[in-house]
Design a protein around this motif. Structure first.
Motif, mmCIF file in Angstrom:
data_model
loop_
_atom_site.group_PDB
_atom_site.id
_atom_site.type_symbol
_atom_site.label_atom_id
_atom_site.label_comp_id
_atom_site.label_asym_id
_atom_site.label_seq_id
_atom_site.Cartn_x
_atom_site.Cartn_y
_atom_site.Cartn_z
ATOM 1 N N VAL A 169 -8.963 40.449 -2.229
ATOM 2 C CA VAL A 169 -7.896 39.058 -2.688
ATOM 3 C C VAL A 169 -8.422 38.811 -3.729
ATOM 4 O O VAL A 169 -9.802 38.402 -3.870
ATOM 5 C CB VAL A 169 -7.976 38.024 -1.401
ATOM 6 N N SER A 170 -7.609 37.290 -4.054
ATOM 7 C CA SER A 170 -8.785 36.654 -5.301
ATOM 8 C C SER A 170 -8.523 35.764 -4.992
ATOM 9 O O SER A 170 -7.807 35.337 -4.106
ATOM 10 C CB SER A 170 -7.771 37.241 -6.980
ATOM 11 N N ALA A 171 -9.421 34.938 -6.084
ATOM 12 C CA ALA A 171 -9.635 33.441 -5.339
ATOM 13 C C ALA A 171 -7.553 32.910 -5.794
ATOM 14 O O ALA A 171 -6.801 33.089 -6.130
ATOM 15 C CB ALA A 171 -10.270 32.652 -7.052
ATOM 16 N N ARG A 172 -7.478 31.819 -4.822
ATOM 17 C CA ARG A 172 -6.035 31.221 -4.465
ATOM 18 C C ARG A 172 -5.801 30.101 -6.135
ATOM 19 O O ARG A 172 -6.672 29.387 -6.798
ATOM 20 C CB ARG A 172 -6.447 30.057 -3.043
ATOM 21 N N SER A 205 -8.021 28.332 -8.598
ATOM 22 C CA SER A 205 -9.353 27.421 -8.399
ATOM 23 C C SER A 205 -10.354 28.409 -9.551
ATOM 24 O O SER A 205 -11.595 28.180 -9.430
ATOM 25 C CB SER A 205 -8.981 27.761 -7.032
ATOM 26 N N THR A 206 -10.309 29.852 -9.878
ATOM 27 C CA THR A 206 -11.540 30.263 -10.863
ATOM 28 C C THR A 206 -11.046 29.339 -11.926
ATOM 29 O O THR A 206 -12.169 28.771 -12.424
ATOM 30 C CB THR A 206 -11.229 31.309 -11.025
ATOM 31 N N ASP A 207 -10.176 28.519 -12.568
ATOM 32 C CA ASP A 207 -10.302 27.133 -13.248
ATOM 33 C C ASP A 207 -10.686 26.259 -13.474
ATOM 34 O O ASP A 207 -11.348 25.911 -13.852
ATOM 35 C CB ASP A 207 -8.515 27.869 -14.602
ATOM 36 N N GLY A 244 -14.801 31.036 -5.357
ATOM 37 C CA GLY A 244 -12.921 30.963 -5.208
ATOM 38 C C GLY A 244 -12.804 32.220 -4.440
ATOM 39 O O GLY A 244 -11.535 32.375 -3.487
ATOM 40 N N GLU A 245 -12.923 33.717 -4.541
ATOM 41 C CA GLU A 245 -12.482 34.924 -3.911
ATOM 42 C C GLU A 245 -12.495 35.051 -2.087
ATOM 43 O O GLU A 245 -12.248 35.216 -1.490
ATOM 44 C CB GLU A 245 -12.769 35.788 -4.304
ATOM 45 N N GLN A 246 -14.737 33.943 -2.001
ATOM 46 C CA GLN A 246 -14.349 34.214 -0.368
ATOM 47 C C GLN A 246 -13.795 32.647 0.248
ATOM 48 O O GLN A 246 -13.474 33.726 1.470
ATOM 49 C CB GLN A 246 -16.560 33.286 -0.303
ATOM 50 N N GLY A 298 -12.016 39.866 -3.988
ATOM 51 C CA GLY A 298 -12.113 40.959 -5.076
ATOM 52 C C GLY A 298 -12.616 40.180 -6.388
ATOM 53 O O GLY A 298 -13.363 38.770 -6.221
ATOM 54 N N PHE A 299 -13.192 40.866 -7.492
ATOM 55 C CA PHE A 299 -13.827 40.196 -9.085
ATOM 56 C C PHE A 299 -14.812 39.836 -8.690
ATOM 57 O O PHE A 299 -15.775 39.515 -9.499
ATOM 58 C CB PHE A 299 -12.783 38.765 -8.856
ATOM 59 N N GLN A 300 -15.609 40.495 -7.789
ATOM 60 C CA GLN A 300 -17.442 40.072 -7.500
ATOM 61 C C GLN A 300 -18.181 41.873 -7.375
ATOM 62 O O GLN A 300 -17.227 42.866 -6.164
ATOM 63 C CB GLN A 300 -17.562 39.551 -6.680
ATOM 64 N N GLY A 319 -14.804 39.861 -14.848
ATOM 65 C CA GLY A 319 -13.829 39.517 -15.904
ATOM 66 C C GLY A 319 -13.109 39.105 -15.395
ATOM 67 O O GLY A 319 -12.766 39.378 -14.016
ATOM 68 N N ARG A 320 -12.540 37.589 -15.922
ATOM 69 C CA ARG A 320 -10.472 37.205 -15.772
ATOM 70 C C ARG A 320 -10.090 38.012 -15.037
ATOM 71 O O ARG A 320 -9.717 39.152 -15.892
ATOM 72 C CB ARG A 320 -10.809 35.969 -16.438
ATOM 73 N N GLY A 321 -9.394 37.856 -14.219
ATOM 74 C CA GLY A 321 -8.498 38.987 -13.456
ATOM 75 C C GLY A 321 -8.388 40.445 -13.091
ATOM 76 O O GLY A 321 -7.464 41.259 -13.034
ATOM 77 N N GLY A 322 -10.035 40.069 -12.911
ATOM 78 C CA GLY A 322 -10.961 41.639 -12.615
ATOM 79 C C GLY A 322 -10.113 41.888 -10.877
ATOM 80 O O GLY A 322 -10.280 42.739 -10.475
ATOM 81 N N SER A 323 -9.804 41.198 -10.265
ATOM 82 C CA SER A 323 -9.464 41.464 -9.018
ATOM 83 C C SER A 323 -8.301 42.762 -8.631
ATOM 84 O O SER A 323 -8.988 43.722 -7.721
ATOM 85 C CB SER A 323 -9.108 40.660 -8.225
ATOM 86 N N ASP A 324 -7.754 42.957 -9.902
ATOM 87 C CA ASP A 324 -6.793 44.497 -9.612
ATOM 88 C C ASP A 324 -8.064 45.914 -10.225
ATOM 89 O O ASP A 324 -7.305 46.349 -9.128
ATOM 90 C CB ASP A 324 -5.650 44.465 -11.078
HETATM 91 N N1 ASP Z 1 -10.388 35.104 -9.499
HETATM 92 C C1 ASP Z 1 -10.607 35.532 -10.250
HETATM 93 C C2 ASP Z 1 -9.769 34.963 -11.682
HETATM 94 O O1 ASP Z 1 -8.688 34.682 -11.721
HETATM 95 C C3 ASP Z 1 -10.159 37.457 -10.660
HETATM 96 C C4 ASP Z 1 -8.726 37.465 -10.232
HETATM 97 O O2 ASP Z 1 -7.616 36.556 -10.102
HETATM 98 O O3 ASP Z 1 -8.018 38.291 -10.481
HETATM 99 O O4 ASP Z 1 -9.765 35.628 -12.987
#
Ligand code: ASP
Ligand code: MG
Length: 393
Positions: free
Chosen positions: A39-42, A45-47, A72-74, A134-136, A148-153
């Motif tokens: 899962v990534s942050a809702r 929420s990362t922003d 965020g991911e937690q 994800g992401f961590q 890195g941003r978007g990293g949970s993929d």
């Molecule tokens: N939460 C992180 C972000 O916003 C990771 C992700 O969404 O993949 O960059």
């Protein structure tokens, strides 16, 4: 059968969406599969976390920023796991370090080095759905890192590779990868399958559907990767080794977050040193075109000021007589395969832009993509015109 399913922030933004994601995971489990959910942050929420940090200090300590951003991911993983448990589905949530995700000793954009899968396998054996943040990850000293941003993929693909999963399904709020942004180009087509290379180019050029490193990793580890909608059970795009279906052109992508740096020199200047200097500061250059006395290249827009300052500070050593940056540009790219082997492709692309009266600042062409730099204000019109030329109305 082992499935890794990943849910993006928009697919977890509300209580209803958390329920929906849990229901999808339960569906997979009911089919007899072992399920690892990333899962990534809702929502945004990362922003929001970044904003909170910026209110305390302009340039936060990178270690502490990772501690903050990983929360965020937690939040997501615990909410998803408690939802599953309340539905009577055995589940457990694991942070990056608990899931054994080891990264480089580097903060904010670390890379995953290895994954120690014992804990995840143990939980799967006991019949649980394992929900991983994800992401961590964690570095060699045990400190929390983010990738890195978007990293949970990329977290999802790395887990799929390490676990030898049969598939990695990326659930998002769009139902697949399109030939252009459907909000920009009317009649954009969804790909049912798309080659790794084409997807990688599209992701790197800013298509926004997948983190480019996740595609790179899926290709190198042979992970079967698909993009699916979390809202509808139809549609989807499978990223597969074959080049692509039908036409040689797979998409039109527009990157508006780019800037053109132009530098002038007496001779040919010192391009290798220019590129090295940028690379040392982590600034990637693209669309590099150099003639005697003039070099143009693009950099990410948010790094344009840094790049300009760097080159101006070193102008004498690099033999540059002047340097300037222009952020009023957009990079429009055609992605496909065999694009240069068929000269008509470039001609049709340029013709479509000319017909719209769009001025082209520069152009680079390769088999897999052709990119042109156009005025920022013409980006949408350019995408529509080029998309219409290759995909019809
Ligand atoms: N939460 C992180 C972000 O916003 C990771 C992700 O969404 O993949 O960059
Ligand atoms: Mg994402």
């Amino acid at each position: 059968m082992l499935t890794v399913i990943k849910f993006g922030g928009s697919s977890l933004a509300t209580a209803e969406k958390i329920y929906n994601a849990a229901a999808i995971a339960w569906d997979h489990k009911k089919q007899g599969k072992d399920v690892v959910m990333v899962v990534s942050a809702r929502g945004k929420s990362t922003d929001e976390l970044l904003l909170q940090a910026s209110r305390i200090v302009r340039e936060p300590d990178t270690r502490e920023l990772d501690v903050l951003l990983s929360t965020g991911e937690q939040v997501s993983m615990s909410l998803v796991a408690m939802q599953l448990i309340s539905m009577g589905v055995p589940a457990v949530s694991l942070c990056g370090w608990q899931a054994g995700i080891l990264t480089e000793d580097k903060h904010n954009s670390s890379r995953i080095i290895s994954i120690h899968t014992e804990r995840i396998l143990e939980e799967l054996r006991s019949g649980r759905i394992v929900v991983v943040a994800g992401f961590q990850g964690v570095d060699s000293r045990g400190d929390i890192t983010t990738i890195g941003r978007g990293g949970s993929d990329t977290s999802a693909v790395a887990l799929a590779a390490a676990l030898g999963a049969d598939e990695c399904l990326i659930y998002t709020d769009v139902d697949g990868v399109y030939s252009a942004d459907p909000n920009m180009a009317e009649g954009a087509l969804r790909h049912t399958t798309l080659g790794y290379d084409q997807m990688l180019e599209m992701a790197s050029l800013g298509a926004g559907v997948l983190h480019n490193r996740s595609v790179e990793l899926a290709k190198s580890k042979g992970v079967k990767l698909s993009v699916l909608s979390s809202l509808s059970s139809s549609g989807g795009t499978e990223i597969a080794p074959q080049p692509m279906e039908g036409s040689r052109v797979s998409g039109v992508i527009c990157d508006k977050k780019t800037a053109l740096l132009e530098m002038f020199s007496q001779g040919i200047g010192d391009l290798p040193d220019v590129l090295q200097l940028l690379a040392q500061s982590g600034i990637g250059a693209d669309m590099i075109i150099s003639h005697t006395g003039r070099t143009g290249l693009t950099v990410p827009q948010n790094r344009a000021k840094d790049a300009l300052r760097l080159l101006l500070d070193n102008a004498d050593r690099l033999g540059l007589s002047s340097v300037c940056a222009d952020t009023n540009v957009a990079k429009l790219s055609l992605v496909g395969c065999g694009l240069c082997s068929d000269a008509c492709v470039a001609a049709r692309m340029l013709g479509a832009l000319k017909e719209q009266g769009i001025h082209i600042r520069s152009m680079v062409a390769a088999e897999i993509k052709i990119s042109v730099l156009i005025p920022y204000a013409d980006a949408e019109q350019g995408v529509r015109g080029v998309h219409r030329e290759f995909f019809g109305k």
